[in-house]
Write an enzyme that holds these catalytic residues in place. Structure first.
Site, PDB file in Angstrom:
ATOM      1  CG  HIS A  84      -1.850   1.149   1.264  1.00 24.90           C
ATOM      2  ND1 HIS A  84      -3.178   1.028   0.910  1.00 24.90           N
ATOM      3  CD2 HIS A  84      -1.664   2.466   1.555  1.00 24.90           C
ATOM      4  CE1 HIS A  84      -3.763   2.205   0.997  1.00 24.90           C
ATOM      5  NE2 HIS A  84      -2.881   3.091   1.387  1.00 24.90           N
ATOM      6  CB  CYS A  85       2.170   3.254  -2.660  1.00 23.42           C
ATOM      7  SG  CYS A  85       3.414   4.517  -2.929  1.00 23.42           S
ATOM      8  N   PRO A  86       1.642   5.006   0.388  1.00 23.49           N
ATOM      9  CG  PRO A  86       2.939   5.630   2.217  1.00 23.49           C
ATOM     10  CD  PRO A  86       2.736   4.530   1.240  1.00 23.49           C
TER      11      PRO A  86
END
Lengths: 166, 355
Positions: free
Chosen positions: B194-196
């Site tokens: 999950h890429c912020p």
């Protein structure tokens, strides 16, 4: 009673219209919405070849009284072949992928991908199978795409007086 | 009972409308029902933590993370580049520079938006019937109110034993390479991470966008860094010094700082993901060491095609899988509306029926 069965049969044969009459007997809320579903069988995914979309061809025991093993296997095998065609890695898919990359993937917004075209083909095949083979036996195949490609759902309807179904 | 005939109940088993192409071929299906309220689309009842815009066309994670910061940094840095550096470089070097810069900038922004706004490969949750069927097969101990022990299933993929875990939230056995993202509360296929920065999960459907984004961003950052350095060097010629050059072009100082700190991390990330792509691994698998054989057993990645070129092609140029969640499809009429209508009928019917 008779008119009900006739309309049930005709709705199966047409295969698309959702007209459904309910005769009031002892029904629960569930039954009032559906034409007497007896049970549902779920054909699970076969992951032995990896993550590609493939379904198990093992014949479920609940269908033994309604369907030929061979017919079932043929349906599932054809579905598997169609999904394999959609997900095939080859020159054509690479070309589509490279072209998409060059246009920053904006062509996906306007063009229908190969996968989507095959999905339409699969949808037509399932409708065809329902009309010809499954509906006359009081069964219904659900397109796996509507179940997230997890299962092939086969609904078994109560066998009223439709005959032996064979 | 009369109401029953007019309601045109869609039996739940019959498909309401084809999921993927926006204009469904069996179009009339969704409109035909004479429901008292407007038919609802599936995105309106989506169980995960996602937000939808443009009537379900755009999907984002609930927390957009630092996506505005990422976009802001890129736009501001490029803006400063075009304002402060390009005029000088065009005059002294070549006019190709703003063209290349412009192309890279457009490419970066488009791929960033596609990574953020695309469905990463979310698996829809199991229907109640499916969940019940799986429960039956697992053979649990009756109506336990506490959580049963974790359930796993083993499959053999290319002579490698792979454990499939049961997802309690989505009520199904996760396919191989699928993982449940707690931030988005969805199971995502081929879950990478999950890429912020992008504000979304990176999974099967948007991995190629993500990879293209970081590669083009590294080119852009390196390009701007190079141009700014050249610009300042040219200005500082003739013994005028760097301070003079920076005073003349203050924007360049900002760009220099931003690019200097980001180029290393982005280049590093691009290199890491290039390694992952060539060996057909996900970040998740790499971090967990699923296929590195740490425990001494003979394990190898069963999904790899054993050829770098084929791995790259299959990950980046393979067929684009469709979205499985059908955001814009209409809910089957009986789910959303009929419950209200049928409830009102029940009291009258109950008197006739014998329980």
């Amino acid at each position: 009673g008779r008119s009900f069965n006739a309309s049930l049969l005709s709705s199966f044969n047409i295969g698309i219209t959702g007209l459904c009459f309910k005769k009031v007997k002892t029904h629960s809320l569930q039954d009032l919405r559906q034409p007497a579903v007896s049970s549902k069988v779920f054909v699970q995914r076969d992951y032995n070849s990896g993550t590609i979309s493939k379904f198990q061809t093992k014949f479920p025991s609940e269908l033994e009284s309604r369907l030929d093993k061979q017919q079932f296997e043929e349906t599932i095998q054809t579905l598997n072949n169609l999904y394999a065609e959609a997900e095939k890695l080859g020159g054509k898919s690479y070309l589509e992928g490279c072209l998409a990359c060059l246009t920053a993937y904006t062509i996906f917004l306007c063009m229908e991908t190969h996968y989507e075209k095959v999905l339409k083909k699969i949808s037509r095949y399932i409708k065809d199978q329902n009309e010809k083979i499954y509906a006359p036996r009081g069964l219904l195949l659900t397109d796996p795409i509507e179940r997230g490609l997890r299962v092939v759902e086969i609904t078994i309807f109560e066998d009223r007086s439709i005959g032996s179904g064979r | 009972m009369k109401n029953c005939e007019y309601q045109q109940i869609d039996p739940q088993a019959l498909p309401p409308a084809t999921p993927n192409p926006p204009p469904p071929p069996r179009g009339p299906h969704g409109d035909r029902g004479e429901e008292p309220t407007a038919p609802r689309r599936k995105w309106q009842v989506f169980p995960g933590k996602n937000r939808f815009y443009c009537d379900g066309r755009i999907i984002v994670a609930r927390q957009s993370g630092v996506l505005p910061l990422t976009l802001g940094l890129i736009i501001v840095t490029c803006g400063l580049f075009f304002i402060f550096d390009c005029p000088f470089l065009v005059k002294h070097l070549t006019s190709c520079i703003p063209v290349i810069g412009g192309l890279l900038f457009v490419f970066v922004v488009i791929t960033l938006l596609q990574t953020s706004l695309t469905d990463p490969g979310i698996l829809p949750r199991a229907t109640p019937d499916e969940a019940a069927d799986i429960e039956k097969q697992i053979d649990n101990t009756g109506n336990a109110s506490y959580r049963p022990p974790p359930r796993t299933k083993e499959v053999l993929i290319n002579q490698q034993v792979v454990k499939l875990k049961y997802c309690f939230t989505c009520k199904m056995f996760r396919p191989p390479r699928t993982s449940h993202c707690s931030l988005c509360d969805n199971c995502v296929e081929r879950f990478d991470h999950h890429c912020p920065w992008v504000g979304n999960c990176v999974g099967k459907r948007n991995y190629r966008f993500f990879y293209t984004f970081i590669v083009s961003l590294s080119f852009l950052t390196a390009f701007i860094f190079g141009c700014v350095t050249t610009h300042l060097a040219l200005r500082a010629q003739g013994g005028k010094g760097l301070m003079f050059a920076l005073q003349e072009s203050p924007g360049s100082a900002v760009e220099l700082v931003v690019c200097f700190f980001s180029v290393w991390s982005i280049l590093g990330l691009s290199g890491f993901h290039t390694y992952l792509v060539s060996s057909n691994l996900t970040t998740n698998e790499d971090i967990k060491g699923s296929w590195s054989g740490k425990s001494g057993e003979d394990v190898s990645n069963p999904y790899s095609h054993k050829n770098i070129f084929v791995n790259c092609c299959s990950v980046l140029c393979g067929p684009m899988p469709p979205s499985l969640i059908d955001r814009r499809g209409f809910l089957p009429a009986d789910e959303s509306v009929q419950t209200a209508a049928v409830d009102t009928e029940l009291p009258t019917l109950a008197t006739k029926s014998v329980p």
